[in-house]
Design a protein around this motif. Structure first.
Motif, PDB file in Angstrom:
ATOM      1  N   ARG A  50      -8.235  -0.631  -5.754  1.00 12.67           N
ATOM      2  CA  ARG A  50      -8.603  -1.041  -7.111  1.00 12.67           C
ATOM      3  C   ARG A  50      -7.451  -1.801  -7.781  1.00 12.67           C
ATOM      4  O   ARG A  50      -7.675  -2.818  -8.440  1.00 12.67           O
ATOM      5  CB  ARG A  50      -9.041   0.180  -7.927  1.00 12.67           C
ATOM      6  CG  ARG A  50     -10.374   0.747  -7.436  1.00 12.67           C
ATOM      7  CD  ARG A  50     -10.756   2.045  -8.126  1.00 12.67           C
ATOM      8  NE  ARG A  50     -10.985   1.873  -9.544  1.00 12.67           N
ATOM      9  CZ  ARG A  50     -12.171   1.660 -10.107  1.00 12.67           C
ATOM     10  NH1 ARG A  50     -13.255   1.570  -9.351  1.00 12.67           N
ATOM     11  NH2 ARG A  50     -12.288   1.540 -11.408  1.00 12.67           N
ATOM     12  N   ARG A  51      -6.237  -1.303  -7.609  1.00 15.02           N
ATOM     13  CA  ARG A  51      -5.063  -1.953  -8.214  1.00 15.02           C
ATOM     14  C   ARG A  51      -4.885  -3.372  -7.656  1.00 15.02           C
ATOM     15  O   ARG A  51      -4.675  -4.328  -8.410  1.00 15.02           O
ATOM     16  CB  ARG A  51      -3.805  -1.112  -7.938  1.00 15.02           C
ATOM     17  CG  ARG A  51      -2.505  -1.741  -8.436  1.00 15.02           C
ATOM     18  CD  ARG A  51      -1.280  -0.892  -8.080  1.00 15.02           C
ATOM     19  NE  ARG A  51      -1.156  -0.580  -6.661  1.00 15.02           N
ATOM     20  CZ  ARG A  51      -0.666  -1.414  -5.758  1.00 15.02           C
ATOM     21  NH1 ARG A  51      -0.240  -2.618  -6.105  1.00 15.02           N
ATOM     22  NH2 ARG A  51      -0.576  -1.060  -4.489  1.00 15.02           N
ATOM     23  N   LEU A  52      -5.006  -3.508  -6.341  1.00 12.30           N
ATOM     24  CA  LEU A  52      -4.808  -4.823  -5.725  1.00 12.30           C
ATOM     25  C   LEU A  52      -5.940  -5.792  -6.065  1.00 12.30           C
ATOM     26  O   LEU A  52      -5.682  -6.990  -6.279  1.00 12.30           O
ATOM     27  CB  LEU A  52      -4.645  -4.689  -4.216  1.00 12.30           C
ATOM     28  CG  LEU A  52      -3.312  -4.069  -3.783  1.00 12.30           C
ATOM     29  CD1 LEU A  52      -3.324  -3.762  -2.293  1.00 12.30           C
ATOM     30  CD2 LEU A  52      -2.143  -4.994  -4.121  1.00 12.30           C
ATOM     31  N   ALA A  53      -7.164  -5.319  -6.122  1.00 10.46           N
ATOM     32  CA  ALA A  53      -8.277  -6.195  -6.509  1.00 10.46           C
ATOM     33  C   ALA A  53      -8.045  -6.746  -7.910  1.00 10.46           C
ATOM     34  O   ALA A  53      -8.211  -7.949  -8.160  1.00 10.46           O
ATOM     35  CB  ALA A  53      -9.605  -5.434  -6.443  1.00 10.46           C
ATOM     36  N   TYR A  54      -7.640  -5.860  -8.818  1.00 10.43           N
ATOM     37  CA  TYR A  54      -7.394  -6.302 -10.201  1.00 10.43           C
ATOM     38  C   TYR A  54      -6.204  -7.264 -10.261  1.00 10.43           C
ATOM     39  O   TYR A  54      -6.269  -8.298 -10.941  1.00 10.43           O
ATOM     40  CB  TYR A  54      -7.140  -5.097 -11.117  1.00 10.43           C
ATOM     41  CG  TYR A  54      -7.080  -5.506 -12.568  1.00 10.43           C
ATOM     42  CD1 TYR A  54      -8.246  -5.640 -13.307  1.00 10.43           C
ATOM     43  CD2 TYR A  54      -5.864  -5.813 -13.186  1.00 10.43           C
ATOM     44  CE1 TYR A  54      -8.209  -6.057 -14.631  1.00 10.43           C
ATOM     45  CE2 TYR A  54      -5.816  -6.231 -14.504  1.00 10.43           C
ATOM     46  CZ  TYR A  54      -6.991  -6.345 -15.221  1.00 10.43           C
ATOM     47  OH  TYR A  54      -6.952  -6.773 -16.521  1.00 10.43           O
ATOM     48  N   TYR A  97       0.840  -1.190   0.000  1.00  9.20           N
ATOM     49  CA  TYR A  97       0.000   0.000   0.000  1.00  9.20           C
ATOM     50  C   TYR A  97       0.875   1.239   0.000  1.00  9.20           C
ATOM     51  O   TYR A  97       1.671   1.443   0.903  1.00  9.20           O
ATOM     52  CB  TYR A  97      -0.908   0.019   1.236  1.00  9.20           C
ATOM     53  CG  TYR A  97      -1.835  -1.162   1.303  1.00  9.20           C
ATOM     54  CD1 TYR A  97      -2.978  -1.204   0.524  1.00  9.20           C
ATOM     55  CD2 TYR A  97      -1.564  -2.251   2.127  1.00  9.20           C
ATOM     56  CE1 TYR A  97      -3.843  -2.289   0.572  1.00  9.20           C
ATOM     57  CE2 TYR A  97      -2.425  -3.342   2.178  1.00  9.20           C
ATOM     58  CZ  TYR A  97      -3.555  -3.344   1.402  1.00  9.20           C
ATOM     59  OH  TYR A  97      -4.401  -4.412   1.447  1.00  9.20           O
ATOM     60  N   LYS A  98       0.718   2.054  -1.035  1.00  7.65           N
ATOM     61  CA  LYS A  98       1.417   3.335  -1.073  1.00  7.65           C
ATOM     62  C   LYS A  98       0.590   4.315  -1.893  1.00  7.65           C
ATOM     63  O   LYS A  98       0.017   3.957  -2.914  1.00  7.65           O
ATOM     64  CB  LYS A  98       2.827   3.173  -1.651  1.00  7.65           C
ATOM     65  CG  LYS A  98       2.865   2.455  -2.977  1.00  7.65           C
ATOM     66  CD  LYS A  98       4.290   2.146  -3.402  1.00  7.65           C
ATOM     67  CE  LYS A  98       4.242   1.364  -4.686  1.00  7.65           C
ATOM     68  NZ  LYS A  98       4.922   0.166  -4.745  1.00  7.65           N
ATOM     69  N   GLY A  99       0.494   5.526  -1.393  1.00  9.75           N
ATOM     70  CA  GLY A  99      -0.258   6.531  -2.124  1.00  9.75           C
ATOM     71  C   GLY A  99      -1.745   6.494  -1.843  1.00  9.75           C
ATOM     72  O   GLY A  99      -2.192   6.152  -0.752  1.00  9.75           O
ATOM     73  N   ASN A 100      -2.520   6.841  -2.845  1.00 14.11           N
ATOM     74  CA  ASN A 100      -3.962   6.983  -2.752  1.00 14.11           C
ATOM     75  C   ASN A 100      -4.647   5.666  -2.370  1.00 14.11           C
ATOM     76  O   ASN A 100      -4.505   4.666  -3.060  1.00 14.11           O
ATOM     77  CB  ASN A 100      -4.492   7.488  -4.101  1.00 14.11           C
ATOM     78  CG  ASN A 100      -5.966   7.731  -4.087  1.00 14.11           C
ATOM     79  OD1 ASN A 100      -6.752   6.812  -3.927  1.00 14.11           O
ATOM     80  ND2 ASN A 100      -6.340   8.985  -4.271  1.00 14.11           N
ATOM     81  N   PRO A 101      -5.429   5.645  -1.255  1.00 10.54           N
ATOM     82  CA  PRO A 101      -6.083   4.406  -0.809  1.00 10.54           C
ATOM     83  C   PRO A 101      -7.021   3.787  -1.850  1.00 10.54           C
ATOM     84  O   PRO A 101      -7.021   2.570  -2.035  1.00 10.54           O
ATOM     85  CB  PRO A 101      -6.855   4.842   0.438  1.00 10.54           C
ATOM     86  CG  PRO A 101      -6.130   6.047   0.930  1.00 10.54           C
ATOM     87  CD  PRO A 101      -5.627   6.748  -0.295  1.00 10.54           C
ATOM     88  N   LEU A 102      -7.821   4.625  -2.526  1.00 15.74           N
ATOM     89  CA  LEU A 102      -8.764   4.095  -3.517  1.00 15.74           C
ATOM     90  C   LEU A 102      -8.031   3.458  -4.688  1.00 15.74           C
ATOM     91  O   LEU A 102      -8.372   2.352  -5.123  1.00 15.74           O
ATOM     92  CB  LEU A 102      -9.699   5.200  -4.010  1.00 15.74           C
ATOM     93  CG  LEU A 102     -10.701   4.793  -5.092  1.00 15.74           C
ATOM     94  CD1 LEU A 102     -11.581   3.647  -4.630  1.00 15.74           C
ATOM     95  CD2 LEU A 102     -11.544   5.992  -5.497  1.00 15.74           C
TER      96      LEU A 102
END
Length: 184
Positions: A44-48, A35-40
Motif C-alpha cells: 500500500r505504501r509503495l503504490a501510494y 520492502y521491510k516489515g508488514n507485506p500489506l
C-alpha cells in the motif's frame, strides 16, 4: 473527462487497462522499492508513493500507481537480483501455496483512493531442470516472486484462489469501479 496516467512501466498493467477500455499515458514513477516489515503495509505504501510522485506534477489528471508483492511464509519475495536468486525463489515456491498482494493508489482532483486485493496461488512441484529452463527465458528476472502468471510461469500454477488479475499486477474489477467514479 480527466486524463488517466499510469505511473508504471509494467506491460501487464498496460495490458489490463487497455483490456478494460481505458486510454491513458504511461509516466513511470521510478521510485526505489524498499520492502521491510508488514507485506500489506509495504504494498500500500509503495503504490501510494508511486502514484503521488507522478501526481505532484500532473494534479489535474488521475494517476494510478500499483505495487505487487509475493509473500511466502510472511517473507516478501520481490524481484530477484539475479538468476541465482530467481532459482532460489522458485525452489521455495515449488509445491506450495503463497499469497500475492496487489495494492493500488488512484489520485485525482475528485479524490484519492487506496485499496488492495489478495489472491492465493498454488505451485505444482517443479524440479531444477524446469526452473533452469524457465530462468533461461529471462521472464522471471523482472517479476515479484520470479514468475509471470500471464507468461511461461503459468505452467507452474496449479491453482488460484482469488482474482487472476491481482496476481498479474492489477485487480481489474476493483480498479475499473474506482476509475469509473474518479474519471466521471
Amino acid at each position: 473527462m480527466r486524463f488517466l496516467i499510469l505511473a508504471s512501466e509494467s506491460k501487464r498493467r498496460v495490458e489490463i487497462l487497455k483490456m478494460l477500455g481505458y486510454h491513458f499515458f504511461v509516466i513511470p514513477s521510478r521510485i526505489e522499492e524498499e520492502y521491510k516489515g508488514n507485506p500489506l503495509i509495504n504494498a500500500r505504501r509503495l503504490a501510494y508513493k508511486k502514484a503521488f510522485k507522478v501526481w505532484k506534477e500532473y494534479k489535474f489528471s488521475t494517476v494510478l500507481g500499483a505495487d505487487t508483492i509475493v509473500v511466502l511464509d510472511n517473507k516478501i519475495l520481490g524481484k530477484p537480483k539475479d538468476e541465482r536468486e530467481a532459482k532460489s525463489m522458485l525452489r521455495e515456491l515449488s509445491g506450495r501455496w503463497h499469497k500475492v498482494i496487489t495494492a493500488v493508489a488512484i489520485l485525482s482532483p475528485k479524490g484519492k483512493v487506496l485499496f488492495h486485493d489478495i489472491a492465493w496461488v498454488k505451485f505444482t512441484n517443479i524440479d531444477d531442470e524446469e526452473i533452469d529452463e524457465y530462468i533461461k527465458t529471462g521472464e522471471p528476472l523482472d517479476k515479484a516472486g520470479a514468475y509471470g502468471v500471464q507468461g511461461l510461469g503459468a505452467k507452474f500454477v496449479e491453482r488460484i484462489r482469488g482474482d487472476f488479475y491481482t496476481v498479474m499486477g492489477l485487480p481489474a474489477s476493483k480498479t475499473d469501479r474506482v476509475l469509473k467514479f474518479l474519471l466521471d
